[in-house]
Scaffold this active site. Structure first.
Site, PDB file in Angstrom:
ATOM      1  N   GLY A 109       0.802  -1.216   0.000  1.00 47.45           N
ATOM      2  CA  GLY A 109       0.000   0.000   0.000  1.00 47.45           C
ATOM      3  C   GLY A 109       0.835   1.266   0.000  1.00 47.45           C
ATOM      4  O   GLY A 109       0.325   2.359  -0.220  1.00 47.45           O
ATOM      5  N   GLY A 110       2.117   1.134   0.241  1.00 46.63           N
ATOM      6  CA  GLY A 110       2.991   2.300   0.309  1.00 46.63           C
ATOM      7  C   GLY A 110       3.270   2.892  -1.059  1.00 46.63           C
ATOM      8  O   GLY A 110       2.836   2.368  -2.089  1.00 46.63           O
TER       9      GLY A 110
ATOM     10  N   ASP B   5       0.173  -4.952   3.931  1.00 50.07           N
ATOM     11  CA  ASP B   5       0.607  -3.652   4.424  1.00 50.07           C
ATOM     12  C   ASP B   5       0.032  -3.446   5.817  1.00 50.07           C
ATOM     13  O   ASP B   5      -0.989  -4.042   6.166  1.00 50.07           O
ATOM     14  CB  ASP B   5       0.140  -2.525   3.488  1.00 50.07           C
ATOM     15  CG  ASP B   5       0.994  -1.279   3.622  1.00 50.07           C
ATOM     16  OD1 ASP B   5       1.752  -0.996   2.678  1.00 50.07           O
ATOM     17  OD2 ASP B   5       0.920  -0.598   4.657  1.00 50.07           O
TER      18      ASP B   5
ATOM     19  N   SER C  76      -0.947  -0.419   6.777  1.00 47.32           N
ATOM     20  CA  SER C  76      -1.760   0.798   6.692  1.00 47.32           C
ATOM     21  C   SER C  76      -3.093   0.494   6.014  1.00 47.32           C
ATOM     22  O   SER C  76      -3.146   0.204   4.818  1.00 47.32           O
ATOM     23  CB  SER C  76      -1.026   1.877   5.889  1.00 47.32           C
ATOM     24  OG  SER C  76      -1.903   2.961   5.614  1.00 47.32           O
TER      25      SER C  76
ATOM     26  N   ASN D  16      -3.914   3.016   3.113  1.00 50.57           N
ATOM     27  CA  ASN D  16      -3.132   2.771   1.896  1.00 50.57           C
ATOM     28  C   ASN D  16      -3.645   1.555   1.135  1.00 50.57           C
ATOM     29  O   ASN D  16      -3.736   1.576  -0.099  1.00 50.57           O
ATOM     30  CB  ASN D  16      -1.650   2.598   2.232  1.00 50.57           C
ATOM     31  CG  ASN D  16      -0.987   3.901   2.619  1.00 50.57           C
ATOM     32  OD1 ASN D  16      -1.550   4.973   2.483  1.00 50.57           O
ATOM     33  ND2 ASN D  16       0.225   3.805   3.120  1.00 50.57           N
TER      34      ASN D  16
ATOM     35  N   LYS E 126      10.948   3.772   5.664  1.00 43.75           N
ATOM     36  CA  LYS E 126      11.868   4.385   4.715  1.00 43.75           C
ATOM     37  C   LYS E 126      12.157   5.863   4.962  1.00 43.75           C
ATOM     38  O   LYS E 126      12.989   6.449   4.291  1.00 43.75           O
ATOM     39  CB  LYS E 126      11.304   4.228   3.295  1.00 43.75           C
ATOM     40  CG  LYS E 126      11.151   2.793   2.856  1.00 43.75           C
ATOM     41  CD  LYS E 126      10.496   2.713   1.493  1.00 43.75           C
ATOM     42  CE  LYS E 126      10.301   1.296   1.049  1.00 43.75           C
ATOM     43  NZ  LYS E 126       9.162   0.634   1.649  1.00 43.75           N
TER      44      LYS E 126
ATOM     45  N   ILE F 101      13.244  -4.731  -2.383  1.00 41.41           N
ATOM     46  CA  ILE F 101      13.337  -3.321  -2.743  1.00 41.41           C
ATOM     47  C   ILE F 101      14.144  -2.647  -1.633  1.00 41.41           C
ATOM     48  O   ILE F 101      13.724  -2.627  -0.484  1.00 41.41           O
ATOM     49  CB  ILE F 101      11.939  -2.669  -2.869  1.00 41.41           C
ATOM     50  CG1 ILE F 101      11.066  -3.441  -3.862  1.00 41.41           C
ATOM     51  CG2 ILE F 101      12.076  -1.195  -3.242  1.00 41.41           C
ATOM     52  CD1 ILE F 101      11.620  -3.539  -5.268  1.00 41.41           C
TER      53      ILE F 101
ATOM     54  N   LYS G 214      20.333   4.577   0.209  1.00 37.55           N
ATOM     55  CA  LYS G 214      20.897   4.884   1.529  1.00 37.55           C
ATOM     56  C   LYS G 214      21.650   3.680   2.101  1.00 37.55           C
ATOM     57  O   LYS G 214      22.431   3.827   3.032  1.00 37.55           O
ATOM     58  CB  LYS G 214      19.800   5.291   2.509  1.00 37.55           C
ATOM     59  CG  LYS G 214      18.842   6.349   2.004  1.00 37.55           C
ATOM     60  CD  LYS G 214      19.282   7.725   2.314  1.00 37.55           C
ATOM     61  CE  LYS G 214      18.320   8.818   1.940  1.00 37.55           C
ATOM     62  NZ  LYS G 214      17.750   8.795   0.632  1.00 37.55           N
TER      63      LYS G 214
END
Length: 167
Positions: free
Chosen positions: A17-18, A40, A42, A45, A95, A133, A137
């Site tokens: 859902g992100g 997810d 959320s 989302n 993230k 994924i 960073k």
């Protein structure tokens, strides 16, 4: 390359859902999977992406939205067993650097243990197609989020080497 891992397959997208997971879902839908399972934590989302995909009226597409967390290993086992998952796209992670910096224990715990759990369950169910994924960073981590994603990459690499060694 992606078609043979998606066409007529049962796909699990964690963090579905992100922002990243929902975009992956939009792309996967185009490749005619049998079933897309979005996981997810959320509710809103999941609701939004489900509404968007449902509005496409794609014939013969099964689409499931599951509210939960990849840290819950028992729930992951249930999902893999019930939905007969063939391909995993693991996008679930915290993230946002400033939030993870303020909450390092929960950020690292979520990102690292969700990846460890999804790898262990994928190994148990003999999943051949697994995509993590990650983040730019993670290349040179200078913060908790980057370090947690780098650890996640190392976990996936270790599982991949173990599976390759055993085949």
């Amino acid at each position: 390359l992606l078609e043979k891992t998606i066409i007529n397959k049962n796909i699990l997208i964690t963090g579905g859902g992100g922002s990243i997971g929902s975009e992956i879902c939009r792309q996967v839908v185009k490749l005619r999977p049998n079933n897309i399972v979005l996981l997810d934590n959320s509710e809103i989302n999941l609701y939004n992406i489900k509404h968007e995909i449902d509005s496409l009226n794609i014939k013969n597409l099964q689409f499931s939205t599951l509210l939960g967390n990849c840290v819950d290993k028992n729930y992951l086992y249930f999902i893999f067993e019930k939905y007969k998952i063939n391909t995993v796209i693991h996008a679930a992670a915290y993230k946002h650097v400033p939030i993870v910096q303020e909450n390092p224990v929960n950020g690292v715990y979520n990102n690292v243990f969700s990846t460890k759990n999804i790898c262990e369950i994928s190994e148990k169910f003999k999943i051949k197609n697994f995509l993590l994924i990650s983040s730019d960073k993670a290349v040179r981590p200078t913060n908790y989020m980057g370090a947690s994603k780098r650890l996640s990459e190392l976990i996936v690499q270790a599982f991949a080497q173990k599976i390759k060694k055993n085949t």
